[in-house]
Design a protein around this motif. Structure first.
Motif, mmCIF file in Angstrom:
data_model
loop_
_atom_site.group_PDB
_atom_site.id
_atom_site.type_symbol
_atom_site.label_atom_id
_atom_site.label_comp_id
_atom_site.label_asym_id
_atom_site.label_seq_id
_atom_site.Cartn_x
_atom_site.Cartn_y
_atom_site.Cartn_z
ATOM 1 N N THR A 1 30.304 32.380 42.649
ATOM 2 C CA THR A 1 31.513 31.787 42.075
ATOM 3 C C THR A 1 32.576 32.906 42.151
ATOM 4 O O THR A 1 32.327 33.864 42.430
ATOM 5 N N VAL A 2 33.653 32.595 41.770
ATOM 6 C CA VAL A 2 34.892 33.440 41.521
ATOM 7 C C VAL A 2 35.367 33.457 40.086
ATOM 8 O O VAL A 2 35.749 32.261 39.702
ATOM 9 N N ASP A 3 35.435 34.472 39.386
ATOM 10 C CA ASP A 3 35.717 34.410 38.058
ATOM 11 C C ASP A 3 37.131 34.666 38.113
ATOM 12 O O ASP A 3 37.636 35.964 37.973
ATOM 13 N N ALA A 4 38.063 33.765 37.951
ATOM 14 C CA ALA A 4 39.627 34.135 38.046
ATOM 15 C C ALA A 4 40.214 33.404 36.730
ATOM 16 O O ALA A 4 41.202 32.919 36.690
ATOM 17 N N THR A 5 39.480 33.654 35.641
ATOM 18 C CA THR A 5 39.929 33.053 34.350
ATOM 19 C C THR A 5 41.150 33.519 33.865
ATOM 20 O O THR A 5 42.160 32.679 33.501
ATOM 21 N N THR A 6 41.549 34.964 33.897
ATOM 22 C CA THR A 6 42.734 35.492 33.516
ATOM 23 C C THR A 6 43.953 34.822 34.297
ATOM 24 O O THR A 6 44.880 34.506 33.710
ATOM 25 N N SER B 1 30.538 37.378 39.881
ATOM 26 C CA SER B 1 31.812 37.784 39.809
ATOM 27 C C SER B 1 32.091 37.991 38.438
ATOM 28 O O SER B 1 31.708 37.292 37.288
ATOM 29 N N VAL B 2 32.915 38.967 38.177
ATOM 30 C CA VAL B 2 33.811 39.140 36.965
ATOM 31 C C VAL B 2 35.166 39.416 37.127
ATOM 32 O O VAL B 2 35.464 39.336 38.296
ATOM 33 N N ASP B 3 35.913 39.092 36.129
ATOM 34 C CA ASP B 3 37.210 39.024 36.207
ATOM 35 C C ASP B 3 37.736 40.534 35.914
ATOM 36 O O ASP B 3 37.460 41.196 34.797
ATOM 37 N N PRO B 4 38.183 40.887 36.885
ATOM 38 C CA PRO B 4 38.748 42.356 36.705
ATOM 39 C C PRO B 4 39.609 42.806 35.683
ATOM 40 O O PRO B 4 39.784 43.861 35.374
ATOM 41 N N HIS B 5 40.455 41.729 35.237
ATOM 42 C CA HIS B 5 41.673 41.941 33.970
ATOM 43 C C HIS B 5 40.786 42.377 32.887
ATOM 44 O O HIS B 5 41.518 42.714 32.023
ATOM 45 N N GLN B 6 39.501 42.079 32.858
ATOM 46 C CA GLN B 6 38.673 42.121 31.333
ATOM 47 C C GLN B 6 38.176 43.668 31.185
ATOM 48 O O GLN B 6 37.549 43.856 30.344
ATOM 49 N N GLY B 7 38.598 44.411 32.223
ATOM 50 C CA GLY B 7 38.264 45.897 31.778
ATOM 51 C C GLY B 7 36.913 46.364 31.569
ATOM 52 O O GLY B 7 36.087 46.130 32.397
ATOM 53 N N GLU B 8 36.723 47.036 30.445
ATOM 54 C CA GLU B 8 35.396 47.477 30.335
ATOM 55 C C GLU B 8 34.339 46.359 29.995
ATOM 56 O O GLU B 8 33.301 46.557 30.206
ATOM 57 N N VAL B 9 35.009 45.186 29.397
ATOM 58 C CA VAL B 9 34.059 44.056 29.379
ATOM 59 C C VAL B 9 33.587 43.671 30.656
ATOM 60 O O VAL B 9 32.263 43.112 30.749
ATOM 61 N N ALA B 10 34.402 43.735 31.848
ATOM 62 C CA ALA B 10 34.090 43.335 33.100
ATOM 63 C C ALA B 10 32.966 44.336 33.550
ATOM 64 O O ALA B 10 31.909 43.948 34.210
ATOM 65 N N VAL B 11 32.963 45.567 33.207
ATOM 66 C CA VAL B 11 32.071 46.438 33.861
ATOM 67 C C VAL B 11 30.714 46.249 32.992
ATOM 68 O O VAL B 11 29.625 46.412 33.588
ATOM 69 N N ARG B 12 30.973 46.212 31.673
ATOM 70 C CA ARG B 12 29.608 45.903 30.923
ATOM 71 C C ARG B 12 28.859 44.577 31.543
ATOM 72 O O ARG B 12 27.575 44.674 31.658
ATOM 73 N N GLN C 1 42.330 36.038 41.952
ATOM 74 C CA GLN C 1 42.233 36.905 40.751
ATOM 75 C C GLN C 1 43.468 37.440 40.124
ATOM 76 O O GLN C 1 43.611 38.118 39.254
ATOM 77 N N ALA C 2 44.662 37.727 41.268
ATOM 78 C CA ALA C 2 45.803 38.226 40.858
ATOM 79 C C ALA C 2 45.590 39.733 40.458
ATOM 80 O O ALA C 2 46.121 40.166 39.485
ATOM 81 N N PHE C 3 45.052 40.532 41.467
ATOM 82 C CA PHE C 3 44.921 41.926 41.213
ATOM 83 C C PHE C 3 44.882 42.827 42.362
ATOM 84 O O PHE C 3 44.469 42.252 43.400
ATOM 85 N N SER C 4 45.593 43.822 42.426
ATOM 86 C CA SER C 4 45.474 44.874 43.591
ATOM 87 C C SER C 4 44.083 45.714 43.355
ATOM 88 O O SER C 4 44.240 46.748 42.598
#
Length: 292
Positions: free
Chosen positions: A65-70, A98-109, A130-133
Motif C-alpha cells: 500500500t502507500v502511506d500518504a497520511t500526512t 510503506s512509511v510516511d516520509p513526513h514522519q521523520g525519525e518515526v518513519a525511520v524506526r 505523498q507530497a515530498f521531493s
C-alpha cells in the motif's frame, strides 16, 4: 518461495482494502483513478484476494500500500497488517512496506521494524501522492536506513492516474515524480537499490539514462499496457537494459494477463523474456541467482 515453480513475478501490485473494509485512498481519489484506467476487475482487493488471484495465474506478486497520511489526511492501510497477511501466502506474495516520509525519525524506526519484525522485502513510495521531493536532504536518514537494511525502494515516477481529471489534480504535483529527483538518492546511497516505477513519461529519457548510468537503478514496467510504451523504452528494454527492467502490472488497474499479452507483441527477443518477467526481479529481491 519456489521461484522455479512460478512463470512470472509481478513487482507492482496494490493492496487497496484491508479485512475491515478500510480503503487505501478516499472515495474521490479511488473513483478518479478507476475512471482514468478504465479497468473491469475489482478495485479493492485485499491481501487474500491477491494471493488467490496470483496463485491461480501461476505467478508471484510484490504487494504493498502507500502511506500518504500526512499529505492526504486519509489514514493509510497498515503495512504491518499487509505483511502479516502476506506471510500466510508466502508461496506467491512478497510484502513491501510503506512509511510516511513526513514522519521523520518515526518513519525511520517504523521502516526498521517492518523489515526486522514483519519481514517486508522492500518499500514503496509515491512522491506525488505523498507530497515530498525525494532529493530533499530531510529524507536522507530514511534512505540511509533502507540502504543499511539491504532492501530496495520502489518509487512512482512519471504521469499520475491518482487525481487525474479532478480540479488541480486534487493538489497532487507531478514534478515530485520526475525520476531525475531520484538520481541524487541513487548517487548518495549506492548500496540502495532504487526502482523507478512505470514508464516515466514525460521524463522517459531521464529514467533510461539513470538506469544505464547507475548499477543500483532499475525500471519497473507497470502502469501502462506495453502496446502504449514509448518506443525508446521498448528499445532499451529489449537491448541494453534487458537486465535492468522488471515486469509489473499495477494491478488492479491493469491485469497481469493483459500486460503479458501486450508484451509478447513488442518484438523483444525471446532470450530476454525470462529475465524481464522473472529473473531480474528474483535477483533484485534476493530470491535467486542473477538472470543471464
Amino acid at each position: 518461495m519456489d521461484v522455479a515453480a512460478i512463470r512470472a513475478i509481478d513487482v507492482h501490485v496494490h493492496v487497496e482494502a484491508d479485512d475491515h473494509g478500510h480503503l487505501s485512498l478516499d472515495e474521490e481519489l479511488m473513483e478518479a483513478s478507476a475512471a482514468y484506467f478504465k479497468g473491469s476487475e475489482s478495485r479493492t482487493p485485499t491481501v487474500d484476494d491477491l494471493a488467490a488471484r496470483y496463485r491461480a495465474a501461476g505467478m508471484a506478486a510484490v504487494v504493498f500500500t502507500v502511506d500518504a497520511t500526512t499529505a492526504t489526511g486519509h489514514p493509510a492501510l497498515r503495512s504491518e497488517e499487509v505483511a502479516e497477511r502476506a506471510a500466510d501466502h508466502a508461496d506467491v506474495l512478497i510484502p513491501f512496506g510503506s512509511v510516511d516520509p513526513h514522519q521523520g525519525e518515526v518513519a525511520v524506526r517504523r521502516a526498521r521494524a517492518l523489515v526486522e519484525r514483519h519481514g517486508v522485502r522492500g518499500f514503496k513510495f509515491h512522491p506525488s501522492l505523498q507530497a515530498f521531493s525525494p532529493d530533499d536532504p530531510t529524507y536522507a536518514p530514511l534512505w540511509r536506513a533502507l540502504e543499511e537494511l539491504g532492501v530496495p525502494a520502489l518509487f512512482h515516477t512519471g504521469q499520475n492516474g491518482i487525481g487525474a481529471g479532478l480540479p488541480g489534480g486534487r493538489g497532487i504535483k507531478l514534478r515530485y515524480s520526475n525520476p531525475l529527483l531520484l538520481d541524487d538518492v541513487a548517487a548518495d546511497f549506492p548500496g540502495l537499490t532504487v526502482i523507478l516505477a512505470h514508464p516515466s513519461v514525460p521524463w522517459q529519457a531521464e529514467a533510461i539514462s539513470m538506469a544505464t548510468h547507475k548499477a543500483n537503478v532499475f525500471i519497473d514496467l507497470s502502469g501502462w499496457r506495453p502496446k502504449y510504451f514509448p518506443p525508446e523504452l521498448v528499445r532499451a528494454a529489449g537491448g541494453m537494459l534487458h537486465h535492468k527492467v522488471l515486469f509489473g502490472s499495477d494491478y488492479p488497474l491493469i491485469t497481469p494477463e493483459r500486460w503479458l499479452d501486450d508484451f509478447a507483441e513488442l518484438g523483444i527477443r525471446e532470450e530476454h523474456h525470462e529475465g524481464i518477467l522473472k529473473g531480474n526481479a528474483a535477483r533484485v529481491l534476493g530470491l535467486g541467482p542473477p538472470s543471464e
